[in-house]
Design a protein around this motif. Structure first.
Motif, PDB file in Angstrom:
ATOM      1  N   ALA A  50       7.395   7.316   9.539  1.00  0.00           N
ATOM      2  CA  ALA A  50       7.161   6.610  10.807  1.00  0.00           C
ATOM      3  C   ALA A  50       6.432   5.296  10.566  1.00  0.00           C
ATOM      4  O   ALA A  50       6.775   4.260  11.144  1.00  0.00           O
ATOM      5  CB  ALA A  50       6.367   7.492  11.758  1.00  0.00           C
ATOM      6  N   GLU A  51       5.402   5.324   9.695  1.00  0.00           N
ATOM      7  CA  GLU A  51       4.655   4.091   9.404  1.00  0.00           C
ATOM      8  C   GLU A  51       5.541   3.049   8.738  1.00  0.00           C
ATOM      9  O   GLU A  51       5.485   1.864   9.064  1.00  0.00           O
ATOM     10  CB  GLU A  51       3.454   4.409   8.507  1.00  0.00           C
ATOM     11  N   MET A  52       6.370   3.496   7.787  1.00  0.00           N
ATOM     12  CA  MET A  52       7.258   2.567   7.102  1.00  0.00           C
ATOM     13  C   MET A  52       8.313   2.013   8.065  1.00  0.00           C
ATOM     14  O   MET A  52       8.689   0.845   7.983  1.00  0.00           O
ATOM     15  CB  MET A  52       7.943   3.246   5.911  1.00  0.00           C
ATOM     16  N   GLN A  53       8.764   2.858   8.983  1.00  0.00           N
ATOM     17  CA  GLN A  53       9.740   2.381   9.974  1.00  0.00           C
ATOM     18  C   GLN A  53       9.108   1.347  10.897  1.00  0.00           C
ATOM     19  O   GLN A  53       9.752   0.359  11.269  1.00  0.00           O
ATOM     20  CB  GLN A  53      10.289   3.551  10.783  1.00  0.00           C
ATOM     21  N   ASN A  54       7.852   1.545  11.265  1.00  0.00           N
ATOM     22  CA  ASN A  54       7.141   0.556  12.087  1.00  0.00           C
ATOM     23  C   ASN A  54       6.979  -0.760  11.343  1.00  0.00           C
ATOM     24  O   ASN A  54       7.133  -1.839  11.919  1.00  0.00           O
ATOM     25  CB  ASN A  54       5.767   1.099  12.501  1.00  0.00           C
ATOM     26  N   LEU A  55       6.661  -0.648  10.037  1.00  0.00           N
ATOM     27  CA  LEU A  55       6.544  -1.854   9.218  1.00  0.00           C
ATOM     28  C   LEU A  55       7.890  -2.578   9.144  1.00  0.00           C
ATOM     29  O   LEU A  55       7.965  -3.804   9.210  1.00  0.00           O
ATOM     30  CB  LEU A  55       6.077  -1.505   7.799  1.00  0.00           C
TER      31      LEU A  55
ATOM     32  N   ASP B 125      12.000  13.489  11.814  1.00  0.00           N
ATOM     33  CA  ASP B 125      11.695  12.253  12.554  1.00  0.00           C
ATOM     34  C   ASP B 125      12.932  11.516  13.054  1.00  0.00           C
ATOM     35  O   ASP B 125      12.838  10.680  13.948  1.00  0.00           O
ATOM     36  CB  ASP B 125      10.865  11.305  11.675  1.00  0.00           C
ATOM     37  N   SER B 126      14.064  11.805  12.439  1.00  0.00           N
ATOM     38  CA  SER B 126      15.273  11.081  12.827  1.00  0.00           C
ATOM     39  C   SER B 126      16.511  11.896  12.507  1.00  0.00           C
ATOM     40  O   SER B 126      16.463  12.858  11.724  1.00  0.00           O
ATOM     41  CB  SER B 126      15.341   9.735  12.084  1.00  0.00           C
ATOM     42  N   LEU B 127      17.625  11.503  13.111  1.00  0.00           N
ATOM     43  CA  LEU B 127      18.901  12.152  12.843  1.00  0.00           C
ATOM     44  C   LEU B 127      19.310  11.954  11.385  1.00  0.00           C
ATOM     45  O   LEU B 127      19.936  12.826  10.767  1.00  0.00           O
ATOM     46  CB  LEU B 127      19.979  11.584  13.775  1.00  0.00           C
ATOM     47  N   SER B 128      18.906  10.814  10.832  1.00  0.00           N
ATOM     48  CA  SER B 128      19.201  10.516   9.430  1.00  0.00           C
ATOM     49  C   SER B 128      18.550  11.544   8.511  1.00  0.00           C
ATOM     50  O   SER B 128      19.188  12.065   7.577  1.00  0.00           O
ATOM     51  CB  SER B 128      18.708   9.103   9.093  1.00  0.00           C
TER      52      SER B 128
ATOM     53  N   ASN C 285      13.338  -0.787   3.502  1.00  0.00           N
ATOM     54  CA  ASN C 285      14.531   0.071   3.581  1.00  0.00           C
ATOM     55  C   ASN C 285      14.591   1.056   2.421  1.00  0.00           C
ATOM     56  O   ASN C 285      14.898   2.237   2.600  1.00  0.00           O
ATOM     57  CB  ASN C 285      15.801  -0.790   3.598  1.00  0.00           C
ATOM     58  N   THR C 286      14.275   0.538   1.230  1.00  0.00           N
ATOM     59  CA  THR C 286      14.281   1.411   0.040  1.00  0.00           C
ATOM     60  C   THR C 286      13.219   2.495   0.159  1.00  0.00           C
ATOM     61  O   THR C 286      13.474   3.674  -0.147  1.00  0.00           O
ATOM     62  CB  THR C 286      14.027   0.570  -1.238  1.00  0.00           C
ATOM     63  N   ALA C 287      12.012   2.104   0.622  1.00  0.00           N
ATOM     64  CA  ALA C 287      10.910   3.073   0.755  1.00  0.00           C
ATOM     65  C   ALA C 287      11.241   4.143   1.795  1.00  0.00           C
ATOM     66  O   ALA C 287      10.971   5.332   1.591  1.00  0.00           O
ATOM     67  CB  ALA C 287       9.630   2.333   1.142  1.00  0.00           C
ATOM     68  N   ILE C 288      11.847   3.726   2.908  1.00  0.00           N
ATOM     69  CA  ILE C 288      12.206   4.684   3.973  1.00  0.00           C
ATOM     70  C   ILE C 288      13.221   5.693   3.448  1.00  0.00           C
ATOM     71  O   ILE C 288      13.095   6.897   3.664  1.00  0.00           O
ATOM     72  CB  ILE C 288      12.749   3.926   5.219  1.00  0.00           C
ATOM     73  N   LYS C 289      14.246   5.191   2.752  1.00  0.00           N
ATOM     74  CA  LYS C 289      15.263   6.093   2.190  1.00  0.00           C
ATOM     75  C   LYS C 289      14.631   7.089   1.225  1.00  0.00           C
ATOM     76  O   LYS C 289      14.957   8.278   1.230  1.00  0.00           O
ATOM     77  CB  LYS C 289      16.337   5.281   1.469  1.00  0.00           C
ATOM     78  N   LYS C 290      13.720   6.591   0.396  1.00  0.00           N
ATOM     79  CA  LYS C 290      13.069   7.457  -0.611  1.00  0.00           C
ATOM     80  C   LYS C 290      12.229   8.540   0.064  1.00  0.00           C
ATOM     81  O   LYS C 290      12.294   9.726  -0.299  1.00  0.00           O
ATOM     82  CB  LYS C 290      12.197   6.592  -1.516  1.00  0.00           C
TER      83      LYS C 290
ATOM     84  N   GLN D 168       0.809  -1.220   0.000  1.00  0.00           N
ATOM     85  CA  GLN D 168       0.000   0.000   0.000  1.00  0.00           C
ATOM     86  C   GLN D 168       0.845   1.275   0.000  1.00  0.00           C
ATOM     87  O   GLN D 168       0.339   2.368  -0.203  1.00  0.00           O
ATOM     88  CB  GLN D 168      -0.940  -0.001   1.214  1.00  0.00           C
ATOM     89  N   ARG D 169       2.142   1.125   0.230  1.00  0.00           N
ATOM     90  CA  ARG D 169       3.120   2.212   0.130  1.00  0.00           C
ATOM     91  C   ARG D 169       2.703   3.466   0.893  1.00  0.00           C
ATOM     92  O   ARG D 169       2.279   4.473   0.293  1.00  0.00           O
ATOM     93  CB  ARG D 169       3.380   2.565  -1.343  1.00  0.00           C
ATOM     94  N   SER D 170       2.810   3.423   2.181  1.00  0.00           N
ATOM     95  CA  SER D 170       2.497   4.579   3.029  1.00  0.00           C
ATOM     96  C   SER D 170       3.448   5.737   2.701  1.00  0.00           C
ATOM     97  O   SER D 170       4.594   5.533   2.323  1.00  0.00           O
ATOM     98  CB  SER D 170       2.649   4.187   4.498  1.00  0.00           C
ATOM     99  N   THR D 171       2.945   6.972   2.872  1.00  0.00           N
ATOM    100  CA  THR D 171       3.779   8.165   2.625  1.00  0.00           C
ATOM    101  C   THR D 171       4.422   8.663   3.915  1.00  0.00           C
ATOM    102  O   THR D 171       5.107   9.682   3.926  1.00  0.00           O
ATOM    103  CB  THR D 171       2.931   9.292   2.004  1.00  0.00           C
ATOM    104  N   SER D 172       4.178   7.933   5.022  1.00  0.00           N
ATOM    105  CA  SER D 172       4.730   8.341   6.323  1.00  0.00           C
ATOM    106  C   SER D 172       6.000   7.545   6.620  1.00  0.00           C
ATOM    107  O   SER D 172       5.994   6.314   6.580  1.00  0.00           O
ATOM    108  CB  SER D 172       3.696   8.112   7.422  1.00  0.00           C
TER     109      SER D 172
END
Length: 973
Positions: free
Chosen positions: A803-808, A879-882, A844-849, A797-801
């Motif tokens: 935080a949500e992707m990190q939880n996943l 949301d993060s230092l990154s 990981n790819t989605a979070i980076k993007k 479903q490719r969340s745009t958040s």
């Protein structure tokens, strides 16, 4: 009868050298045909049922049960009286370790052949010495004036007098008194270990120089001119735990003569490597590497260690061929680890000294087979497999060497000047990559650096201590109920009958399909405690109970022993728990803690833990079925390497050419389930061992079985299996087995393979469960599959958040751990692990993007706010230092001359800090110093380089931090 004997040449030497094959054959023929010895094949070098050994290192290893008196009365071993063989031996690792000496001289080897002759309670000293003298001087025609004999000179501290009987025998055989020499305990008293059978020995030594001289002064002095060629051991004592010696109830003779050294004598060579056991291999090495020919040089004369390399490679490739053929593969522990070191040592000498291309070692295998294949035919069958395993391990090692070099380079670059190389890094290289210590020292020496040897030695000692504790724990387990050799002799001398344990097979299916175990009454014959037989044991004492009959199963054949209890007849309320059961020399010993006084003569009733027994029966039948299914799916070359059956699970080790696939695991389970559904009858019968050996396709013959032996056949009656043209053993599971089994396969209900992994290259281990546990494993697998499917749908479903992707991503990580550690079908575990790995990559790819998108948006907003400023200092939500670091990077990319420091307050009260300094401002302006100044203001920490840095602090100091950031920047610009 004996080998042809050419006429003596002048000077008492043979005119032509006997080939090694004829030397070996003459030895075997002499004892077999002239002195009535039974000729036996060599045992495999993988020890069978002896955890104290890494490798078979002497001819006597396979006969230890005879010396200890523990051989089963119905076994073939117990019938041996006179025996001869040529035994494959490996001495590397453990007490007998020749590995580091191999190559330095002409006599050390890791693999060698031991020509041996034995008498088990038959003849003794006089016959043994006479046979030895006859073989050496009349068959091999070794000149008598070159031979010297030694005997045990006595030891007053042990109360042992000199072995004058042995001395007098040699004198009667015509050996001059000046050549019959006494020596002390360390030279002429042989011991199996710290305890156990032992006795004086007599050795025959050969003088290479001869010429009529008297070389008695050189015997046992380490002179290369005078060497021992034969050792005759007279086992007549047993060393007790306390260290004292007691006479053995039966005397034995154990003689051993190294073939390599004997051949060197008969071929008039000073080095074993100059004999025809090695010259074909040395010639093959020369052809394969192009180095100068082997010249036999040693020490300083061997410039560049080229000759040493020849010897190392020739010796080690023989060891590799024999060990791999016998099922020991290079690996990470025990004998497998030692073999890996042997292979890697050979590879290093090939590549570093002989400058040979990869593959030389494996190319020598056909030559080794040519030299040894007639004596040991098994080598011919597995030559291709041996070559493949050597090549694979060589490639892996060369790759490890390269990785190790990179680790050393990187570590050296990070080290402070004038410091030693860290011991933990060296230990990791040694333990994990198998990087040789001498190579680490050499590479460090080239860089002018030393290893922290003190710290490294501490790590070595810790490792040794840890292993010793593990070994000690293993030795202590169950030692109370092992009958010693004297107790066994006493039982037999008192005509105490062996335990009738046939009632363990006395069970049937009841009217409703339940198993009914027949009751068993017995009489206490003897009790065993503190290494002695006793008639009475008091309350609270742990002891071994020997009965006239029992329905308890003693641990053997890979099946765990029964547990349960016994009661005295007439005392129904007093239970004597039976904790374990062992078989020793035909006597079944029940380990019991006496709750009341127990006496010989007591009548007892035995109660087996029926649920535990039934679970073991189920898992043992499942093991046979699994063995058949694996061969059916993976091919006939899939050979069993070991198994262990408990009430909880079964373990099965087997040969395998490559990794087992998901599809193969599913097919194996399906084959098993089909037999379960058919509810096949399990047929069992005792048949003569000779008849059983003729069954075509029969598995598991590399064991010691009693005679008659029990055959277990699934679905086909034993009488059908035994017919001469029967192919039944190829179509179903047919095995020799003393274990207890189900009567019909349907009671198994289900089987699930819950683990499959490679122990070492070429050997895989399977763990499986049956019945309710198997069903539970499948249910758990289905539940986890549903959870993985749920995560997969949400991922699509490719969340745009972020935080949500990190939880996943975290959910995928947690599921990965659960899938790896939970009992479930292994094929399903592999499938889910593949899916989870792909999901983790997607997350990981989605979070980076998403982080990049957020960073670009925030950077653009800040650029608009701080248009064309040389320094940007601000706060921004992240949301993060990154993400914060990415915002800083984007700002600097868009505005190259700008230096940026951003702070990001978090809900937790923490403040994140990230900064980057324009290259135009270096070296005056440092990002690391800037971040430290700011984070210190917030009672935090920071670090980084002169260009980029990051850190964190407390939100209370954020305003002061912003002021500090601006002031620091102004002071530097």
């Amino acid at each position: 009868v004996s080998a042809p004997r050419p006429k003596m040449a002048a000077g008492g030497r043979l005119p032509s050298a006997l080939p090694a094959a004829r030397v070996r054959a003459a030895f075997l023929r002499f004892f077999q045909q002239q002195h009535g010895h039974r000729r036996l094949p060599s045992a495999p070098v993988r020890p069978r049922g002896d955890p104290s050994l890494l490798f078979v290192n002497a001819g006597m290893n396979q006969f230890k049960p005879i010396f200890l008196g523990t051989a089963h009365p119905r076994s073939e071993l117990s019938r041996y009286r006179r025996v001869v063989n040529s035994q494959k031996c490996v001495r590397a690792g453990g007490k007998h370790n020749d590995l580091e000496d191999v190559g330095r001289d002409g006599c050390h080897h890791t693999f060698f052949e031991m020509l041996g002759s034995w008498s088990f309670g038959d003849y003794f000293k006089e016959e043994a010495c006479s046979m030895a003298w006859e073989l050496l001087t009349e068959v091999y025609e070794i000149p008598k004036d070159r031979l010297y004999v030694t005997y045990f000179g006595g030891d007053s501290s042990l109360g042992l007098s000199a072995d004058k009987e042995c001395r007098d025998i040699w004198l009667q055989l015509g050996v001059p008194a000046s050549r019959v020499l006494p020596f002390p305990l360390k030279d002429n008293f042989w011991e199996m270990g710290d305890t156990g059978p032992c006795g004086p020995c007599t050795e025959i030594h050969y003088d290479h120089v001869g010429g009529g001289r008297n070389a008695a002064a050189l015997v046992n002095q380490g002179s290369p001119d005078v060497v021992e060629i034969w050792n005759l051991v007279f086992m007549q004592y047993n060393r007790e735990v306390e260290g004292n010696l007691l006479p053995l109830p039966q005397h034995h003779v154990d003689t051993g003569m190294g073939l390599e050294r004997l051949v060197a004598v008969l071929q008039n060579k000073r080095s074993n490597y100059d004999t025809d056991l090695f010259t074909p291999i040395l010639d093959a090495i020369h052809k394969g590497c192009g180095a100068p020919r082997y010249q036999g040089l040693v020490g300083d004369a061997d410039v560049g260690r080229v000759n040493m390399a020849y010897r190392v490679v020739a010796d080690h490739v023989r060891t590799l061929c024999v060990c791999i053929t016998d099922g020991i593969y290079p690996g990470l522990s025990g004998a497998e680890l030692v073999l890996r070191r042997i292979l890697r040592r050979a590879v290093r000498f090939c590549s570093e000294v002989l400058r040979a291309p990869p593959g030389l070692l494996a190319s020598l295998v056909p030559t080794v087979v040519e030299v040894l294949g007639d004596a040991y035919p098994e080598l011919r069958k597995s030559a291709d497999q041996v070559m493949n395993i050597i090549n694979e391990n060589e490639a892996a090692f060369l790759s490890s060497l390269e990785r190790g070099r990179r680790v050393i380079e990187r570590t050296v670059q990070q080290m402070q000047p004038s410091t030693n190389f860290p011991a933990d890094v060296a230990w990791s290289l040694y333990g994990n990559l198998g990087f040789p210590l001498d190579l680490i020292d050499l590479m460090l020496e080239e860089k002018g650096i030393r290893l922290d040897s003190g710290a490294f030695n501490e790590l070595v000692l810790e490792d040794v201590k840890r292993k010793a504790q593990g070994a000690q724990a293993g030795q202590l387990e169950g030692t109370d109920v092992h009958l010693d050799v004297h107790s066994l002799a006493q039982l037999r001398g008192d005509n105490v009958p062996a335990t009738d344990d046939s009632p363990k097979y006395s069970y049937k299916l009841g009217q409703h399909g339940q198993y009914e175990f027949s009751p068993c009454q017995a009489t206490v014959l003897m009790l065993y405690r503190d290494q002695s037989l006793q008639k009475e044991v008091g309350a609270g004492q742990r002891c071994g109970v020997i009965l006239d009959r029992t329905n308890f199963y003693a641990e053997q054949g890979g099946q765990a022993s029964d547990q349960g209890y016994l009661i005295r007849l007439g005392q129904q309320d007093i239970l004597f728990p039976v904790e374990s059961v062992r078989l020793c020399g035909g006597y079944v010993v029940h380990e019991v803690t006496a709750v009341e006084t127990l006496r010989a003569g007591d009548k007892v009733q035995l109660f087996v833990d029926e649920a535990r027994r039934l679970a073991c029966m189920t898992n043992h039948t499942a093991t046979h079925l699994l063995n058949f299914a694996l061969r059916h799916v993976l091919g006939d070359r899939t050979e069993q390497r070991g198994s262990h059956v408990t009430a909880e699970r079964l373990r099965f080790d087997f040969d395998i050419q490559g990794p087992v696939t998901v599809e193969q695991l599913q097919r194996v389970e399906q084959v098993v389930q089909d037999v379960i559904k058919r509810n096949e009858a399990v047929h069992m019968a005792e048949v003569p061992l000779a008849l059983a050996r003729r069954v075509q396709g029969l598995r598991a013959m590399d064991e010691e079985y009693p005679d008659p032996v029990r055959i277990v056949s699934l679905g086909v009656p034993v009488e059908t299996v035994l017919t001469c043209d029967s192919e039944a053993a190829r179509q179903t599971s047919v095995e020799l087995c003393c274990g207890t089994h189900l009567l019909q396969t349907g009671a198994m209900e289900d089987l699930a393979i819950v683990s499959e992994r490679q122990l070492v290259k070429g050997v895989s281990r399977v763990i499986a469960v049956t019945g309710r546990q198997a069903k539970q494993a499948r249910e758990v697998g289905q539940c986890l599959a549903v959870e993985v499917d749920s995560v997969s749908i949400r991922m699509k479903q490719r969340s745009t958040s972020v935080a949500e992707m990190q939880n996943l991503s975290k959910e995928v990580g947690q599921l990965t751990k659960v899938v790896a550690s939970t009992a479930m079908p292994q094929w399903q575990r592999k499938e889910l692990q593949t899916i989870l790995k792909a999901l983790q990559r997607t997350a990981n790819t989605a979070i980076k993007k998403l982080e990049m998108q957020q960073a670009e948006e925030k950077a653009q907003s800040l650029l608009t706010k701080h248009c064309n400023q040389p320094v940007i200092i601000d706060t921004v939500p992240a949301d993060s230092l990154s993400i914060l670091m990415k915002v800083v990077n984007h700002l600097c990319d868009k505005s190259p001359g700008t230096s940026v420091l951003l702070l990001s307050p978090q809900a937790s009260g923490e403040v994140l800090c990230a900064c980057q300094v324009s290259k135009d401002c270096l070296p005056v302006f440092s990002a690391a110093d800037w971040a430290v100044a700011v984070c210190t203001q917030m009672e935090g920490k920071a670090g980084g380089s002169s260009i980029v840095a990051k850190g964190s602090g407390n939100a209370k100091g954020i305003q002061g931090a912003l002021t500090t950031a601006l002031e620091f920047a102004r002071s530097k610009l």
